[in-house]
Design a protein around this motif. Sequence first.
Motif, short mmCIF file in Angstrom:
data_model
loop_
_atom_site.label_atom_id
_atom_site.label_comp_id
_atom_site.label_asym_id
_atom_site.label_seq_id
_atom_site.Cartn_x
_atom_site.Cartn_y
_atom_site.Cartn_z
N GLY A 121 -1.86 11.27 -17.54
CA GLY A 121 -3.09 11.66 -17.51
C GLY A 121 -3.85 11.43 -16.37
N ASP A 122 -3.07 11.11 -15.22
CA ASP A 122 -3.64 10.91 -13.89
C ASP A 122 -4.30 12.53 -13.45
OD1 ASP A 122 -3.34 8.40 -13.40
OD2 ASP A 122 -1.33 8.51 -12.27
N GLU A 123 -5.56 12.25 -12.93
CA GLU A 123 -5.96 13.61 -12.26
C GLU A 123 -5.45 13.46 -10.53
OE1 GLU A 123 -10.40 15.26 -12.14
OE2 GLU A 123 -10.20 13.75 -10.74
N ILE A 124 -5.20 14.34 -10.01
CA ILE A 124 -4.79 14.62 -8.56
C ILE A 124 -5.67 15.64 -7.90
CG2 ILE A 124 -3.05 15.29 -6.98
CD1 ILE A 124 -0.77 14.43 -9.00
N ARG A 125 -5.98 15.09 -6.77
CA ARG A 125 -7.32 15.98 -6.39
C ARG A 125 -6.55 16.37 -4.77
NH1 ARG A 125 -11.57 14.60 -3.12
NH2 ARG A 125 -11.53 12.42 -4.21
N PHE A 126 -6.66 17.71 -4.52
CA PHE A 126 -6.42 18.02 -3.00
C PHE A 126 -7.63 18.76 -2.52
CE2 PHE A 126 -2.54 18.90 -5.76
CZ PHE A 126 -1.66 17.88 -5.13
N ASP A 127 -8.69 17.79 -1.99
CA ASP A 127 -9.90 18.18 -1.36
C ASP A 127 -10.74 18.51 -2.76
OD1 ASP A 127 -11.84 18.31 0.36
OD2 ASP A 127 -11.64 20.72 0.54
N GLU A 128 -11.17 19.93 -3.00
CA GLU A 128 -11.98 20.13 -4.34
C GLU A 128 -10.82 20.75 -5.29
OE1 GLU A 128 -13.25 24.80 -3.02
OE2 GLU A 128 -14.44 23.31 -2.37
N ILE A 129 -9.58 20.91 -5.25
CA ILE A 129 -8.67 21.46 -6.27
C ILE A 129 -8.40 20.35 -6.93
CG2 ILE A 129 -6.41 22.65 -6.56
CD1 ILE A 129 -8.48 24.29 -5.00
N ARG A 130 -8.37 20.33 -8.49
CA ARG A 130 -8.06 19.21 -9.16
C ARG A 130 -7.24 19.56 -10.14
NH1 ARG A 130 -12.53 15.48 -8.91
NH2 ARG A 130 -14.37 16.41 -7.69
N LEU A 131 -6.09 18.71 -10.43
CA LEU A 131 -5.20 18.96 -11.37
C LEU A 131 -4.98 17.68 -12.23
CD1 LEU A 131 -2.08 20.23 -9.31
CD2 LEU A 131 -3.75 21.52 -10.49
N ARG A 132 -4.85 17.72 -13.49
CA ARG A 132 -4.41 16.78 -14.61
C ARG A 132 -3.02 16.86 -14.91
NH1 ARG A 132 -7.35 12.72 -16.17
NH2 ARG A 132 -9.26 13.82 -15.74
N LEU A 133 -2.51 15.77 -14.61
CA LEU A 133 -0.91 15.69 -15.15
C LEU A 133 -0.72 15.16 -16.44
CD1 LEU A 133 0.76 14.34 -11.78
CD2 LEU A 133 0.37 16.90 -12.66
N ARG A 134 0.30 15.81 -17.12
CA ARG A 134 0.50 15.49 -18.51
C ARG A 134 2.10 15.55 -18.61
NH1 ARG A 134 0.88 18.65 -23.27
NH2 ARG A 134 -0.36 20.28 -22.16
N ASP A 135 2.57 14.54 -18.99
CA ASP A 135 4.19 14.44 -19.09
C ASP A 135 4.41 14.97 -20.58
OD1 ASP A 135 6.79 13.70 -19.40
OD2 ASP A 135 6.63 11.61 -19.45
N ILE A 136 5.30 15.95 -20.36
CA ILE A 136 5.82 16.59 -21.70
C ILE A 136 7.03 16.29 -22.32
CG2 ILE A 136 4.34 18.52 -21.47
CD1 ILE A 136 6.61 20.26 -20.75
N GLY A 137 7.65 15.01 -21.50
CA GLY A 137 8.80 14.54 -21.88
C GLY A 137 8.72 13.70 -23.39
#
Length: 181
Positions: free
Chosen positions: A156-172
């Motif tokens: 559920g963490d949000e990772i941000r690279f300057d203005e680029i945002r990704l939300r991670l979801r484990d599908i395991g």
Amino acid sequence: MGRHIDNDVIFAGEDVLDFHLRIEIHERGPELIPLGNATYSLNGREMESAFGVIPGDVVGIGATTVQIGVKRETTDGIRAWVSQDDVGERVHDVQDDLLISRHPECGLQIESEHVSRLHARLVQVAGALWIQNLASANGTAVNQRTIRGGCRLLHGDEIRFDEIRLRLRDIGEDRTARFPG
């Protein structure tokens, strides 16, 4: 850590202070904190301030080096992660090490001028996923906090690279996001 007998870890050497470095363990992993005006090296770079470390990092105090590791497996393993961004969802297989950059031959390419040629990397160690900023120009943030070095990632963490945002979801396996957006 230092050369004084009251330390948990003792290092010998004239270039080691009595109380040189403290390691604090947080939910997001260990953080190295120099004491007084101490310096240390992290993966060959001279450091003067606190830094998050991930498994595999090499820490030098004086002439002695130690490698950060993990004592035991933390989960059943993460098979893959889904990143969610403005474009949609992409599934990324995370085996051991996934380089994130704008370079076309990296594991996770993000085509943006805000992402460095070598921006960050994801590392899976003992079932836990870690991110490490690679001295990128615009930095890396996890849940809106800029990271110095690396830290452990959680579902559920949000990772941000300057203005680029990704939300991670484990599908395991089915999980509940820790930091809902």
